[in-house]
Each structure stands twice: as C-alpha cells, then as structure tokens.
Scaffold this motif. Structure first.
Motif, mmCIF file in Angstrom:
data_model
loop_
_atom_site.group_PDB
_atom_site.id
_atom_site.type_symbol
_atom_site.label_atom_id
_atom_site.label_comp_id
_atom_site.label_asym_id
_atom_site.label_seq_id
_atom_site.Cartn_x
_atom_site.Cartn_y
_atom_site.Cartn_z
ATOM 1 N N TYR A 90 101.681 12.516 -0.972
ATOM 2 C CA TYR A 90 101.389 13.340 -2.148
ATOM 3 C C TYR A 90 100.175 14.223 -1.885
ATOM 4 O O TYR A 90 100.172 15.409 -2.216
ATOM 5 C CB TYR A 90 101.161 12.447 -3.374
ATOM 6 C CG TYR A 90 101.089 13.210 -4.666
ATOM 7 C CD1 TYR A 90 102.257 13.582 -5.339
ATOM 8 C CD2 TYR A 90 99.873 13.580 -5.222
ATOM 9 C CE1 TYR A 90 102.207 14.297 -6.527
ATOM 10 C CE2 TYR A 90 99.805 14.293 -6.408
ATOM 11 C CZ TYR A 90 100.973 14.645 -7.061
ATOM 12 O OH TYR A 90 100.923 15.352 -8.238
ATOM 13 N N LEU A 91 99.136 13.657 -1.262
ATOM 14 C CA LEU A 91 97.953 14.445 -0.918
ATOM 15 C C LEU A 91 98.314 15.585 0.032
ATOM 16 O O LEU A 91 97.835 16.711 -0.131
ATOM 17 C CB LEU A 91 96.881 13.572 -0.262
ATOM 18 C CG LEU A 91 95.996 12.750 -1.174
ATOM 19 C CD1 LEU A 91 95.026 11.927 -0.346
ATOM 20 C CD2 LEU A 91 95.248 13.623 -2.164
ATOM 21 N N THR A 92 99.138 15.283 1.016
ATOM 22 C CA THR A 92 99.541 16.305 1.979
ATOM 23 C C THR A 92 100.318 17.411 1.283
ATOM 24 O O THR A 92 100.113 18.596 1.568
ATOM 25 C CB THR A 92 100.367 15.673 3.112
ATOM 26 O OG1 THR A 92 99.558 14.694 3.776
ATOM 27 C CG2 THR A 92 100.813 16.710 4.122
ATOM 28 N N GLN A 93 101.193 17.050 0.348
ATOM 29 C CA GLN A 93 101.976 18.052 -0.385
ATOM 30 C C GLN A 93 101.081 18.933 -1.259
ATOM 31 O O GLN A 93 101.429 20.069 -1.560
ATOM 32 C CB GLN A 93 103.021 17.369 -1.265
ATOM 33 C CG GLN A 93 104.118 16.702 -0.491
ATOM 34 C CD GLN A 93 104.960 15.783 -1.373
ATOM 35 O OE1 GLN A 93 104.719 15.633 -2.562
ATOM 36 N NE2 GLN A 93 105.954 15.151 -0.764
ATOM 37 N N HIS A 94 99.953 18.401 -1.689
ATOM 38 C CA HIS A 94 99.020 19.126 -2.548
ATOM 39 C C HIS A 94 97.695 19.354 -1.812
ATOM 40 O O HIS A 94 96.614 19.284 -2.387
ATOM 41 C CB HIS A 94 98.790 18.344 -3.848
ATOM 42 C CG HIS A 94 100.035 18.191 -4.652
ATOM 43 N ND1 HIS A 94 100.921 17.156 -4.472
ATOM 44 C CD2 HIS A 94 100.577 18.985 -5.606
ATOM 45 C CE1 HIS A 94 101.933 17.299 -5.293
ATOM 46 N NE2 HIS A 94 101.762 18.399 -5.988
ATOM 47 N N ALA A 95 97.802 19.647 -0.521
ATOM 48 C CA ALA A 95 96.626 19.735 0.348
ATOM 49 C C ALA A 95 95.634 20.799 -0.111
ATOM 50 O O ALA A 95 94.423 20.571 -0.066
ATOM 51 C CB ALA A 95 97.052 19.998 1.791
ATOM 52 N N GLY A 96 96.112 21.942 -0.543
ATOM 53 C CA GLY A 96 95.202 22.998 -0.980
ATOM 54 C C GLY A 96 94.347 22.563 -2.153
ATOM 55 O O GLY A 96 93.121 22.726 -2.147
ATOM 56 N N ARG A 97 94.990 22.008 -3.145
ATOM 57 C CA ARG A 97 94.254 21.545 -4.329
ATOM 58 C C ARG A 97 93.339 20.379 -3.987
ATOM 59 O O ARG A 97 92.187 20.326 -4.431
ATOM 60 C CB ARG A 97 95.245 21.145 -5.422
ATOM 61 C CG ARG A 97 94.570 20.819 -6.717
ATOM 62 C CD ARG A 97 95.582 20.786 -7.851
ATOM 63 N NE ARG A 97 95.018 20.040 -8.957
ATOM 64 C CZ ARG A 97 95.663 19.124 -9.626
ATOM 65 N NH1 ARG A 97 96.918 18.847 -9.335
ATOM 66 N NH2 ARG A 97 95.073 18.489 -10.606
ATOM 67 N N ALA A 98 93.843 19.428 -3.193
ATOM 68 C CA ALA A 98 93.029 18.274 -2.793
ATOM 69 C C ALA A 98 91.793 18.741 -2.034
ATOM 70 O O ALA A 98 90.680 18.251 -2.279
ATOM 71 C CB ALA A 98 93.855 17.319 -1.944
ATOM 72 N N ALA A 99 91.969 19.685 -1.128
ATOM 73 C CA ALA A 99 90.834 20.195 -0.347
ATOM 74 C C ALA A 99 89.816 20.871 -1.260
ATOM 75 O O ALA A 99 88.607 20.668 -1.094
ATOM 76 C CB ALA A 99 91.319 21.159 0.731
#
Length: 149
Positions: A90-99
């Motif tokens: 899930y983090l990888t799929q939302h990498a931009g937001r997570a970053a």
C-alpha cells in the motif's frame, strides 16, 4: 488486522531494537546502492556523519520513528479501511503521498535539531529527499509489514 494506530503499533513492537536495526540496515543498503554523482555525494555525506557517530543510522531511525509513524498514520488508516493485506505494498502504491508526509515530518523534526552537521547534510540533499524516499519505500514497507502483522 490490528486496530491500533501506526504509532501505537510501531512504538510498542515486541522487539523494537530489531525493527530499528532492520530499518537502519535498509537505509544503509539504499545509500550504498546509489550510483552516479548523487550517490557519491550521499555516500560522502553519510560517511562523514558516520565517522562522527558510527551508529548514526540507528540513531536516525530511532529518533524519527515516532514522527514518521505519526506522519504515515493517515495512510495506515486508509489501508485498514480497504481490502489490502500488505501495508508495504500500500505504501509503495501511494509512494508520492507517503514520501511527502515523511519529508514534512523530517523537516519538522530537524528544524529543532541542534546538530549542525546533520542539518547541513540534510540541507544538501533536501531537494531530492522525496525522490529518495519513494525509492526507499518498497523495502521500508516490507520491514514495516513484518512488524505490523
């Protein structure tokens, strides 16, 4: 699936030193794998910090863990509401937001840090921190997933 917040889970894991060690080794491996001029600069900056404090990666992870966990908690809450089974994916799929969330947390944390060398190295790479975090998220997500399950 756990019903606690991400900070509650990560700050109360059964073996916190193992989590810190795994994340620190993941960070070190990422830096070591970077090539090109940016990679050389990252290695040099990290090497300078490490020469002053050999356990700098562990210290950084341990110090930033509460802030990062809090920053990523909204994504964790969304993940729990969905049908996913792997928070790392899930983090990888939302990498931009997570970053973005992680960079904001690090910025806030370092603003109050009196350690001038740490601030100087961070300032040097601040413009590319988001991109580096996006590249780092898949292995970080795998580590987090093993401790959340």
């Amino acid at each position: 699936m756990p019903s606690s917040s991400l900070p509650d889970i990560l700050l109360s894991v059964k073996h916190p030193e193992r989590l810190v060690d795994e994340l620190a080794r993941t960070l070190e491996a990422h830096i070591a794998s970077r090539g090109g001029l940016k990679g050389l600069a990252m290695k040099a900056g990290f090497g300078a910090l490490r020469s002053a404090k050999p356990d700098i990666a562990d210290r950084a992870v341990r110090g930033l863990m509460p802030d990062i966990a809090k920053a990523l908690d909204p994504l964790y809450a969304e993940f729990r509401q969905g049908q996913g089974t792997d928070f790392g994916s899930y983090l990888t799929q939302h990498a931009g937001r997570a970053a973005e969330l992680m960079v904001a947390a690090v910025d806030t944390r370092l603003a109050g840090n009196p350690n001038a060398p740490v601030k100087a190295v961070y300032k040097q790479f601040r413009g590319s921190v988001g991109d580096e975090l996006q590249k780092l998220l898949p292995p970080v997500g795998r580590v987090l997933s093993t401790h959340i399950a």
